[in-house]
Design an enzyme around this catalytic site. Structure first.
Site, short mmCIF file in Angstrom:
data_model
loop_
_atom_site.label_atom_id
_atom_site.label_comp_id
_atom_site.label_asym_id
_atom_site.label_seq_id
_atom_site.Cartn_x
_atom_site.Cartn_y
_atom_site.Cartn_z
N LYS A 100 0.29 31.43 18.48
CA LYS A 100 -0.37 30.17 18.16
C LYS A 100 -1.49 30.39 17.15
O LYS A 100 -1.62 29.65 16.18
CB LYS A 100 -0.92 29.52 19.44
CG LYS A 100 -1.55 28.15 19.20
CD LYS A 100 -2.11 27.56 20.50
CE LYS A 100 -1.02 27.20 21.47
NZ LYS A 100 -1.52 26.50 22.67
N GLU A 110 -1.25 42.16 20.17
CA GLU A 110 0.02 42.84 20.39
C GLU A 110 1.09 42.33 19.44
O GLU A 110 1.88 43.11 18.88
CB GLU A 110 0.48 42.63 21.84
CG GLU A 110 -0.48 43.15 22.90
CD GLU A 110 -1.48 42.10 23.36
OE1 GLU A 110 -2.06 42.27 24.45
OE2 GLU A 110 -1.69 41.09 22.62
N GLY A 137 1.27 28.50 26.67
CA GLY A 137 2.34 29.43 26.33
C GLY A 137 3.42 29.51 27.38
O GLY A 137 4.62 29.51 27.07
N ARG A 138 3.05 29.57 28.65
CA ARG A 138 4.05 29.74 29.71
C ARG A 138 4.84 28.47 29.98
O ARG A 138 5.76 28.48 30.79
CB ARG A 138 3.36 30.25 30.98
CG ARG A 138 2.24 29.38 31.50
CD ARG A 138 1.43 30.13 32.57
NE ARG A 138 0.29 29.39 33.04
CZ ARG A 138 -0.90 29.35 32.43
NH1 ARG A 138 -1.07 29.98 31.28
NH2 ARG A 138 -1.91 28.68 32.95
N GLU A 193 -0.26 33.33 36.70
CA GLU A 193 -1.21 33.03 35.62
C GLU A 193 -1.76 31.62 35.77
O GLU A 193 -2.90 31.34 35.40
CB GLU A 193 -0.55 33.20 34.25
CG GLU A 193 -1.54 33.16 33.09
CD GLU A 193 -0.94 33.63 31.78
OE1 GLU A 193 -0.85 34.86 31.58
OE2 GLU A 193 -0.54 32.77 30.96
N HIS A 211 19.32 46.28 48.90
CA HIS A 211 19.30 47.71 49.15
C HIS A 211 17.93 48.31 48.82
O HIS A 211 17.80 49.53 48.67
CB HIS A 211 20.38 48.40 48.31
CG HIS A 211 21.76 47.96 48.67
ND1 HIS A 211 22.56 48.64 49.56
CD2 HIS A 211 22.49 46.88 48.28
CE1 HIS A 211 23.71 48.00 49.69
NE2 HIS A 211 23.69 46.93 48.92
N LYS A 230 -8.53 42.00 27.13
CA LYS A 230 -8.26 42.08 25.69
C LYS A 230 -9.54 42.37 24.92
O LYS A 230 -9.54 43.15 23.95
CB LYS A 230 -7.66 40.77 25.20
CG LYS A 230 -6.26 40.46 25.72
CD LYS A 230 -5.77 39.13 25.14
CE LYS A 230 -4.39 38.78 25.63
NZ LYS A 230 -3.92 37.49 25.08
#
Length: 545
Positions: free
Chosen positions: A205, A211, A266-267, A352, A383, A509
């Site tokens: 954005k 990153e 974002g999510r 979040e 399992h 960050k």
């Protein structure tokens, strides 16, 4: 509001005290209509919530709690475009991304955003289709074969999970995802590409996410080393961002920058241009079906009484276990290999959003908020951690997600997988008594039987929801994602928190920006002895670099 002081909360506390020892096995035996009363069916999807430690009165009280928390008004406020994300002074309108073109206006700062979002949607879909049909080619005129999406968090997980889930609908372009700053991620992706036939998409954005920019520059450097000029970058790089100028400085032309809106977190953004890799994977028609599925769940959530409302029921059951049974975890198990990353997506969506200890007004919360979300694809996880679900000391509610058909039709694999999902839910509910265990071991010597039988006892009474989708297709995937979005919203309303900011993500960050140059030899700042020791150890490991 102190939610724990409401009359509904007090009545639920009393209800829990009265029914905590109640066992679902006996409830099913005494209530032949239990499934009929406790399932909700929509076109393409069904929720069975009968295997929960509840009765009709519990459901009524949970729905009453939602009303007393102000859910009806808060839902209307969200839909209207008011800035309910108060800490960032933003509206919350991911549902608007799924609206049809003829929808009623939705205003943000006096502007109807419906035409705006459809204009950007059409731009992104047209670009995706131009890649798929070969009209858009690389700098050397070759057809595009690979699309690399570079993002992180909400700009990565949503489209990545959707592309993976809709594998049978993917077309002729391979879609890759790069998110991790660990160079293994981008190295492994670049190693499979031909620069002449690859388009890179940078999703940020601000066009400043550390990153993402780190990987974007690495991709551009690699592209140049493959014999392409700086001018060719404009033909092979696009962006999804609010910062057109920053993208242009990187080398991306303005008409290849697709907009992001500050009123979509974002999510919650897979429905927007952030979904470009999904558009490229499945094409515009299928993506529109994905949006339609999300919109169908919106209409169900907005217009259905709470007693028959899928997201509300799932949310309030989560409140019931989180706040009254004090179950700190919740597992989501898709019995679908194509949904194997869906639990990871829900980890971000839920934790979040609702991993908060302060209410929306800044005061401490009055009760526990979001649980730990974890999961893995079935039957693999049977399992692994299912041992804890069945016989551990912790109560862990579960969601099972099961497609009713498979496009692959190999042997009896799908039927076997469905049988395991149904069996696990039944076993968690029923359990196994000591008498039943002793009967199973009747052929053993008495001493061995007495020793082994207690270890084969299952307490049962472990709750689960069963979500069945007729077929895992773009429409039902849209329904499924929107279902969990609304669940998270409802729980945030109950707990009085802002589900749409994420300050906890930011602090680390900031510290990382200070530490990185110190790893290269700059003087260390004021850290604790542990952090200084770690920095020093890294430096010593790289003395010969």
């Amino acid at each position: 509001m102190d939610i724990t002081a409401t009359s509904a909360w007090q009545l639920l506390q009393e209800k829990w005290q009265q029914t905590a020892a109640m066992h679902m096995r006996q409830q099913f035996e005494s209530e032949p209509q239990r499934f009929a009363d406790m399932h909700i069916a929509l076109p393409g999807m069904m929720l069975d919530f009968s295997k929960n430690r509840i009765d009709g009165e519990t459901i009524d009280l949970l729905c009453r709690l939602a009303a007393e928390a102000g859910l009806p008004e808060k839902t209307r406020t969200m839909r209207s475009g008011e800035k309910i994300n108060v800490s960032e002074n933003r509206a919350v309108l991911h549902t608007a991304l799924r609206l049809p073109t003829d929808a009623a206006p939705v205003y943000v700062d006096g502007e109807n955003v419906v035409p705006l979002l459809h204009r950007e949607l059409e731009r992104a879909l047209a670009f995706a289709d131009s890649l798929l049909d070969g009209r858009f080619t690389g700098a050397t005129g070759k057809r595009i074969t690979d699309f690399v999406h570079i993002g992180i968090g909400g700009s990565d997980l949503g489209p990545q999970v959707a592309v993976q889930a809709l594998h049978p609908y993917c077309r002729n372009i391979r879609v890759h995802f790069v998110s991790n700053s660990d160079d293994a991620n981008i190295a492994q992706v670049l190693g499979r590409l031909n620069a002449e036939t690859t388009v890179f998409c940078i999703a940020s954005k601000s066009f400043g996410t550390p990153e993402t920019l780190l990987n974007a520059h690495a991709a551009r450097d690699w592209f140049r080393t493959q014999g392409h000029s700086e001018a060719d970058v404009a033909r092979h790089f696009v962006a999804i961002s609010s910062e057109v100028a920053a993208a242009h400085q990187f080398g991306i032309e303005a008409d290849k920058v697709f907009a992001m809106f500050d009123w979509v977190g974002g999510r919650y953004s897979v429905w927007s241009a952030i979904g470009l890799p999904l558009m490229v994977a499945i094409g515009s028609e299928a993506f529109r079906s994905f949006l339609s599925g999300g919109h169908a769940m919106d209409e169900h959530f907005f217009n259905t009484p709470y007693r028959r409302n899928m997201p509300v029921i799932m949310a309030m059951l989560g409140v019931w276990y989180n706040n009254f049974y004090h179950a700190g975890g919740h597992t989501v198990v898709p019995y679908s290999h194509n949904l194997r990353r869906f639990p990871a997506y829900l980890q971000q969506l839920d934790m979040e959003s609702n991993g908060k200890s302060r209410k929306i007004n800044g005061e401490p919360v009055d009760c526990d908020t979001g649980p730990l979300i974890f999961g893995e694809e079935g039957v693999n996880c049977q399992h692994a951690y299912f041992q804890l679900l069945h016989q551990g000391t912790r109560l862990v509610p579960a969601d099972f997600i099961v497609p009713m058909s498979s496009p692959y039709r190999i042997g009896r694999q799908h039927r076997f997988t469905v049988a395991n999902a149904f069996a696990q839910a039944e076993a968690l509910m029923r359990g196994k008594t000591l008498d039943e265990a002793l009967l199973e071991l009747a052929s053993l010597p008495a001493a061995e039987r007495e020793m082994l039988a207690p270890q084969k006892v299952f307490p049962g009474n472990r709750p689960s929801n069963m979500i069945l989708v007729d077929d895992l297709n773009p429409y039902t995937l849209g329904m499924l994602i929107a279902l969990y979005e609304h669940k998270v919203f409802v729980q945030g309303v109950i707990w009085g928190i802002n589900s749409f900011d994420q300050w906890g993500v930011e602090y680390g960050k900031v510290l990382a920006k200070a530490i990185e140059p110190e790893l290269s030899g700059e003087p260390c700042g004021k850290h604790d002895s542990s952090t200084n020791g770690l920095i020093d150890y890294y430096r010593r490991c790289h003395q010969s670099d």
